[in-house]
Design a protein around this motif. Structure first.
Motif, mmCIF file in Angstrom:
data_model
loop_
_atom_site.group_PDB
_atom_site.id
_atom_site.type_symbol
_atom_site.label_atom_id
_atom_site.label_comp_id
_atom_site.label_asym_id
_atom_site.label_seq_id
_atom_site.Cartn_x
_atom_site.Cartn_y
_atom_site.Cartn_z
ATOM 1 N N TRP A 278 0.042 42.845 -31.873
ATOM 2 C CA TRP A 278 -0.598 44.063 -31.380
ATOM 3 C C TRP A 278 -1.010 43.891 -29.929
ATOM 4 N N TRP A 279 -1.606 42.765 -29.599
ATOM 5 C CA TRP A 279 -2.041 42.513 -28.230
ATOM 6 C C TRP A 279 -0.860 42.426 -27.277
ATOM 7 N N HIS A 280 0.202 41.789 -27.720
ATOM 8 C CA HIS A 280 1.372 41.640 -26.849
ATOM 9 C C HIS A 280 1.938 43.005 -26.472
ATOM 10 N N SER A 281 2.146 43.863 -27.457
ATOM 11 C CA SER A 281 2.713 45.180 -27.173
ATOM 12 C C SER A 281 1.752 46.029 -26.343
ATOM 13 N N LEU A 282 0.449 45.915 -26.599
ATOM 14 C CA LEU A 282 -0.530 46.680 -25.828
ATOM 15 C C LEU A 282 -0.524 46.263 -24.366
ATOM 16 N N LEU A 283 -0.513 44.959 -24.095
ATOM 17 C CA LEU A 283 -0.545 44.479 -22.716
ATOM 18 C C LEU A 283 0.722 44.857 -21.962
ATOM 19 N N VAL A 284 1.843 44.900 -22.667
ATOM 20 C CA VAL A 284 3.087 45.346 -22.035
ATOM 21 C C VAL A 284 2.961 46.810 -21.614
ATOM 22 N N GLU A 285 2.397 47.637 -22.471
ATOM 23 C CA GLU A 285 2.217 49.052 -22.152
ATOM 24 C C GLU A 285 1.228 49.241 -21.006
ATOM 25 N N ILE A 286 0.149 48.459 -21.001
ATOM 26 C CA ILE A 286 -0.830 48.564 -19.918
ATOM 27 C C ILE A 286 -0.198 48.157 -18.594
ATOM 28 N N GLU A 287 0.582 47.089 -18.608
ATOM 29 C CA GLU A 287 1.250 46.654 -17.375
ATOM 30 C C GLU A 287 2.230 47.714 -16.877
ATOM 31 N N ASP A 288 2.956 48.335 -17.794
ATOM 32 C CA ASP A 288 3.878 49.409 -17.401
ATOM 33 C C ASP A 288 3.131 50.530 -16.687
ATOM 34 N N LEU A 289 1.928 50.846 -17.176
ATOM 35 C CA LEU A 289 1.132 51.882 -16.519
ATOM 36 C C LEU A 289 0.694 51.443 -15.124
ATOM 37 N N TYR A 290 0.190 50.221 -15.007
ATOM 38 C CA TYR A 290 -0.308 49.760 -13.709
ATOM 39 C C TYR A 290 0.817 49.581 -12.698
ATOM 40 N N ARG A 291 2.022 49.352 -13.174
ATOM 41 C CA ARG A 291 3.153 49.225 -12.261
ATOM 42 C C ARG A 291 3.563 50.571 -11.647
ATOM 43 N N LEU A 292 3.006 51.657 -12.145
ATOM 44 C CA LEU A 292 3.242 52.951 -11.519
ATOM 45 C C LEU A 292 2.604 53.035 -10.139
ATOM 46 N N ASP A 293 1.603 52.196 -9.898
ATOM 47 C CA ASP A 293 0.909 52.213 -8.613
ATOM 48 C C ASP A 293 1.770 51.520 -7.561
ATOM 49 N N PRO A 294 1.969 52.144 -6.401
ATOM 50 C CA PRO A 294 2.815 51.528 -5.357
ATOM 51 C C PRO A 294 2.251 50.234 -4.797
ATOM 52 N N LEU A 295 0.957 49.992 -4.993
ATOM 53 C CA LEU A 295 0.332 48.762 -4.481
ATOM 54 C C LEU A 295 0.041 47.772 -5.609
ATOM 55 N N PHE A 296 0.814 47.852 -6.683
ATOM 56 C CA PHE A 296 0.596 46.971 -7.829
ATOM 57 C C PHE A 296 0.641 45.507 -7.402
ATOM 58 N N SER A 297 -0.330 44.724 -7.880
ATOM 59 C CA SER A 297 -0.408 43.296 -7.600
ATOM 60 C C SER A 297 -0.407 42.539 -8.916
ATOM 61 N N HIS A 298 0.600 41.713 -9.108
ATOM 62 C CA HIS A 298 0.665 40.943 -10.346
ATOM 63 C C HIS A 298 -0.507 39.960 -10.453
ATOM 64 N N THR A 299 -0.943 39.432 -9.317
ATOM 65 C CA THR A 299 -2.060 38.485 -9.325
ATOM 66 C C THR A 299 -3.343 39.161 -9.803
ATOM 67 N N LEU A 300 -3.625 40.340 -9.254
ATOM 68 C CA LEU A 300 -4.821 41.054 -9.676
ATOM 69 C C LEU A 300 -4.716 41.519 -11.123
ATOM 70 N N PHE A 301 -3.525 41.926 -11.535
ATOM 71 C CA PHE A 301 -3.369 42.370 -12.913
ATOM 72 C C PHE A 301 -3.582 41.215 -13.890
ATOM 73 N N SER A 302 -3.160 40.013 -13.525
ATOM 74 C CA SER A 302 -3.403 38.847 -14.371
ATOM 75 C C SER A 302 -4.896 38.592 -14.526
ATOM 76 N N LYS A 303 -5.647 38.823 -13.455
ATOM 77 C CA LYS A 303 -7.099 38.666 -13.533
ATOM 78 C C LYS A 303 -7.724 39.748 -14.414
ATOM 79 N N GLN A 304 -7.184 40.957 -14.331
ATOM 80 C CA GLN A 304 -7.676 42.022 -15.209
ATOM 81 C C GLN A 304 -7.448 41.659 -16.674
ATOM 82 N N LYS A 305 -6.296 41.084 -16.973
ATOM 83 C CA LYS A 305 -6.007 40.685 -18.354
ATOM 84 C C LYS A 305 -6.935 39.569 -18.814
ATOM 85 N N SER A 306 -7.328 38.704 -17.898
ATOM 86 C CA SER A 306 -8.255 37.627 -18.261
ATOM 87 C C SER A 306 -9.614 38.187 -18.671
#
Length: 369
Positions: A278-306
């Protein structure tokens, strides 16, 4: 509270049709961002649109207070734990988690694109539109369905419901209010909402509901007391708030926050919150949403997941403790030590979460704030 895709996109299409007919969205005077009440061709308010480029510190924010703060008083620039100008994604992600958990308290919210002369555009964009008939650019933002019959919690309590055991509430009413309140707690704690006051969670009290009029396919039997959570744009931080500005949850000061979590709540949500798939699929969906932002940062998103994982760990511990007939409740939950759980050293199963946390402690990537 309708949740299906078809209904949502029908509403968005009706707003586009209304704009084409000259029925434009109306800017909401309250708040620090450019947000708009959107209407259908009949003139009824059906949703709230919050454009990305009109967020509190965005380039086209129409509020003069934020303009002065951004350009002159920049030392007071927003929340240092929130990624600027991602509130529209936070709104959509809160709705996503609400649907995935089956909370049923967040009005359906998704990222859409709209354009309207009533939106705030730059001088050059307006000039080209008026003189040369060039179409106004589409604005990307969050669109949230409008709630009817709800009042903010402050208004609700001021009408005479000053405590959990309110005069006039039946046992059924109290149970339904507690159910909705605990779902609000789960949502806010999980997404670490930094802006939950008494004016942006809503209550609807219907003494004599008519189940046949319900349009919610998930909850066909309409409860007498319903709780809703709006304004979720200041959530999903990439670090825990500091102690100087801790942004406490407004609901934690209510008497009901001292009650333990109900057995029904624990039994309903623990299986999902402890499911790796459940967590794996949810985090994939959340990342897909955040990647809509033109300034998406994988580093910051990893911190958000933490942060999100750390909040979920504490939430699971509280619910598991309450399930064992302890007195663990929302107030105990917010009093727990704040932690981060990094994804690089995860164990293979949720049943090993204690071992995972201990490993994080040993290698000094376990953080307490």
């Amino acid at each position: 509270m309708p949740t299906d895709d078809e209904y949502f996109y029908d509403v968005v299409d009706s707003v586009r049709e209304a704009i084409a007919q000259g029925i434009y969205p109306v800017r909401i005077p309250k708040g620090s961002s450019g947000s708009y009440f959107c209407r259908n061709p009949e003139g009824e308010i059906v949703g709230v649109f919050k454009p990305r480029d009109e967020e509190p510190y965005a380039r086209l924010n129409p509020k003069w207070v934020k303009f002065l703060q951004r350009n002159i008083f920049f030392c007071c620039f927003g929340r240092n734990c929130i990624i600027p100008n991602t509130g529209y994604l936070s709104e959509a992600c809160a709705s996503l988690i609400d649907r995935r958990l089956g909370l049923g308290i967040v009005p359906r919210t998704q990222v859409v694109e709209l354009s309207s002369p009533s939106f705030f555009y730059s001088f050059s964009e307006r000039w080209q539109h008026r003189l040369f008939g060039k179409e106004l650019p589409l604005k990307q933002g969050s669109f949230q369905l409008f709630l009817r019959g709800y009042v903010d919690s402050t208004t609700f309590f001021n009408r005479g419901y000053q405590s959990y055991a309110a005069i006039g509430f039946s046992d059924q009413d109290q149970a339904e209010f507690r159910r909705g309140f605990e779902r609000l707690v789960i949502l806010d704690y999980l997404i670490r909402n930094t802006d939950r006051g008494s004016d942006n969670w809503m209550i609807k009290y219907t003494p004599d509901p008519s189940p046949s009029k319900s349009t919610d396919t998930l909850h066909p039997s309409v409860p007498r007391v319903q709780v809703a959570a709006i304004d979720n744009g200041l959530a999903f931080p990439f670090q825990h708030p500091n102690r100087i500005r801790s942004y406490p949850y407004g609901w934690q000061y209510l008497p009901i926050a001292r009650l333990p979590f109900s057995q029904e709540t624990c039994q309903e949500f623990l299986p999902l919150l402890t499911s790796d798939s459940w967590w794996h699929s949810l985090l994939v969906e959340i990342e897909d949403l955040y990647r809509l932002d033109p300034l998406f940062s994988h580093t910051l998103f990893s911190k958000q997941k933490s942060v999100l994982r750390g909040q979920s760990y504490n939430l699971v511990q509280s619910l598991a403790k309450a399930l064992k007939q302890s007195n663990e409740g929302p107030l105990d939950l917010v009093g727990r030590e704040l932690i981060l759980v990094h994804e690089g050293l995860e164990a293979t199963g949720w049943d090993m979460v204690e071992e995972r946390i201990e490993r994080l402690k040993r290698i000094a990537i376990f953080k307490s704030c």
